[in-house]
Design an enzyme around this catalytic site. Structure first.
Site, PDB file in Angstrom:
ATOM      1  N   LYS A   1      -3.082   2.769  -7.168  1.00 43.14           N
ATOM      2  CA  LYS A   1      -1.785   2.498  -7.773  1.00 43.14           C
ATOM      3  C   LYS A   1      -1.346   3.556  -8.794  1.00 43.14           C
ATOM      4  CE  LYS A   1      -2.224  -2.472  -6.835  1.00 43.14           C
ATOM      5  NZ  LYS A   1      -1.413  -2.736  -5.663  1.00 43.14           N
TER       6      LYS A   1
ATOM      7  N   ASP B   1     -13.195  -3.421  -9.974  1.00 40.25           N
ATOM      8  CA  ASP B   1     -12.049  -3.000  -9.180  1.00 40.25           C
ATOM      9  C   ASP B   1     -10.863  -2.922 -10.142  1.00 40.25           C
ATOM     10  OD1 ASP B   1      -9.727  -2.913  -7.721  1.00 40.25           O
ATOM     11  OD2 ASP B   1     -10.342  -4.405  -6.240  1.00 40.25           O
TER      12      ASP B   1
ATOM     13  N   TYR C   1      -9.272  -9.951  -4.720  1.00 43.36           N
ATOM     14  CA  TYR C   1      -8.914  -9.200  -3.524  1.00 43.36           C
ATOM     15  C   TYR C   1      -9.262  -7.738  -3.757  1.00 43.36           C
ATOM     16  CZ  TYR C   1      -5.918  -7.184   0.153  1.00 43.36           C
ATOM     17  OH  TYR C   1      -5.429  -6.499   1.248  1.00 43.36           O
TER      18      TYR C   1
HETATM   19  N1  HOZ Z   1      -2.861  -5.559  -3.176  1.00 43.02           N
HETATM   20  C1  HOZ Z   1      -1.555  -5.492  -3.658  1.00 43.02           C
HETATM   21  C2  HOZ Z   1      -0.995  -6.859  -3.871  1.00 43.02           C
HETATM   22  N2  HOZ Z   1      -1.858  -7.741  -4.436  1.00 43.02           N
HETATM   23  C3  HOZ Z   1      -0.683  -4.606  -2.837  1.00 43.02           C
HETATM   24  C4  HOZ Z   1       0.393  -5.235  -2.086  1.00 43.02           C
HETATM   25  C5  HOZ Z   1       0.055  -5.408  -0.684  1.00 43.02           C
HETATM   26  O1  HOZ Z   1      -1.007  -5.913  -0.319  1.00 43.02           O
HETATM   27  O2  HOZ Z   1       0.948  -5.041   0.079  1.00 43.02           O
END
Ligand code: HOZ
Length: 433
Positions: A273, A245, A150
């Site tokens: 983050k 990433d 992702y």
């Molecule tokens: N991408 C993160 C979780 N895999 C952030 C959390 C979200 O998407 O809210």
């Protein structure tokens, strides 16, 4: 900490019920909703160190860490003090600032692939912009991503994605035009042969590969030996770029991220983050030559009103300073390993087939007997069992991500006592599953 009998959720339920009338699904990001585990989200009131307290007064040891940023623990006093000072000077400048220089220098010094950086406001923005740079620099359109990885919710990367998309079992999202994803090629993670095949067919049109060097968005999946090296070789052979990433792994699995830990230097890196210390931030970085494609140095356009925000920069600088202290990564590794070793033993004792992976302060638990190398393997996990495990841990004051397909995080604030309490809770829960 909460005992099972004292666990109450009345206030959380009330607030979430109102939220559902105000925001889609009651949340501002789908993975928060507890939907895949048939539960109701817990509404937090306060976070500090390794702990979180909800609006019903339950206390938790938190392994989500606001989805990754809280590596020093929530609301670290030195970060909060630095923010108080920065606040007195205002909340946003919209001009260059010395704070941007300081954080940029820290990132450049830490991350092997980065000679120049651009700050943005989220990981999504970082990956979306990284992709545009990769295409601008190579003059090619196609990109390769991995199933279950992702990279945020930009159209061209929302293909066979992990995180909330995987959690909710959604097919590729409506509203994403086919034309924006027609250049996105996918392969199973850890499958070099599949990648080679894609390059044999499309090699001259591929701008690059983007991946999570350690996956956190299908749950935790480590790269197999030779996988990252193989991707580096293939991209070099075809004149394509390799993008890591490191939104999750950056400054987490080593100070210099996965690229330092594994000794593989990509061409492009995205971050988020941790470098914002809990405030909204993202960044992309690469060699000077690649980064000078970006406006106003070059022709590739990207911009942002709040990019390089002084508060986010300040929290990021202080967080990275804390991570430079001696013994920090050794402590993260040792405590997290103690936790995952303990979980393995407990699962085994109670006859549960589990796959538990861990690198530094990042780990994951799958309820399956199949070793996990890719998203298809991850999907063999017993999600009903995970949901029961999650609920049992929650009732005992252990807060885990409400999804089988998210990694868990520890922080410097997680004490030996926290780990022991977590294992005690796991002992009870695993016995009852
Ligand atoms: N991408 C993160 C979780 N895999 C952030 C959390 C979200 O998407 O809210």
């Amino acid at each position: 900490m909460t005992s099972q009998t004292a666990f109450k959720t009345t206030q959380s339920e009330e607030i979430f019920s109102t939220a559902q009338k105000l925001m889609p699904g009651g949340v501002n990001s789908p993975v928060r909703a507890f939907k895949s585990i048939n539960g109701q989200p817990i509404v937090f009131d306060k976070v500090e160190g390794s702990r979180a307290w909800d609006v019903d007064g339950n206390e938790y040891i938190d392994y989500v860490g606001t989805w990754g940023p809280a590596i020093c623990g929530h609301a670290h006093p030195e970060v909060i003090n630095a923010l108080h000072e920065a606040l007195n000077k205002g909340t946003s400048f919209g001009t260059p600032s010395v704070q941007e220089n300081l954080l940029a220098e820290m990132v450049i010094n830490a991350v092997p692939s980065i000679e120049m950086v651009r700050f943005v406001n989220s990981g999504t923005e970082a990956c979306m912009t990284a992709l545009r740079v990769m295409r601008a620099y190579t003059g090619r359109d196609k990109i390769v991503k991995f199933q279950g990885n992702y990279h945020g919710h930009a159209d061209m990367l929302l293909v066979q994605a992990g995180s909330g998309v995987a959690t909710l079992g959604l097919p590729d999202s409506p509203g994403v035009p086919k034309s924006t994803t027609s250049s996105t090629l996918t392969a199973p993670y850890n499958d070099l042969e599949a990648v080679k095949k894609l390059f044999e067919e499309h090699g001259n049109d591929i701008a690059g590969i983007m991946l999570e060097p350690v996956v956190g968005n299908s749950g935790f999946i480590a790269p197999d030996a030779g996988f990252l090296e193989g991707l580096r070789e293939i991209t070099k052979e075809y004149g394509a770029l390799l993008a890591f990433d490191e939104v999750m792994t950056g400054f987490r699995i080593a100070y210099g991220g996965a690229q330092e830990r594994f000794g593989i230097t990509p061409d492009v890196t995205t971050l988020g983050k941790i470098i914002g210390g809990g405030l909204p931030v993202g960044a992309l970085g690469a060699s000077k030559e690649i980064m000078e494609m970006i406006a106003p140095a070059g022709p590739m356009y990207q911009s942002g009103t709040l990019s390089g925000n002084p508060l986010a920069m300040t929290a990021g600088i202080k967080t990275l300073e804390l991570l430079q202290r001696p013994g920090v990564y050794e402590q993260l590794e040792q405590r997290t390993q103690k936790l995952t070793n303990g979980l393995k033993e407990i699962a085994q004792k109670h006859g549960h087939a589990v796959q538990i992976g861990q690198i530094s302060a990042m780990f994951g638990v799958f309820f399956t007997d199949r070793p996990i190398h890719n998203f298809d393997d991850a999907k063999t996990s017993d999600v009903d069992k995970f949901a029961r495990y999650h609920r049992g841990m929650l009732e005992r004051g252990i807060y885990l991500a409400p999804s089988q397909f998210e990694a868990a995080f520890t922080s410097l604030a997680h004490s030996e006592e926290d780990i022991d309490k977590t294992l005690e809770a796991a002992e009870e829960v695993m016995a009852s599953l």
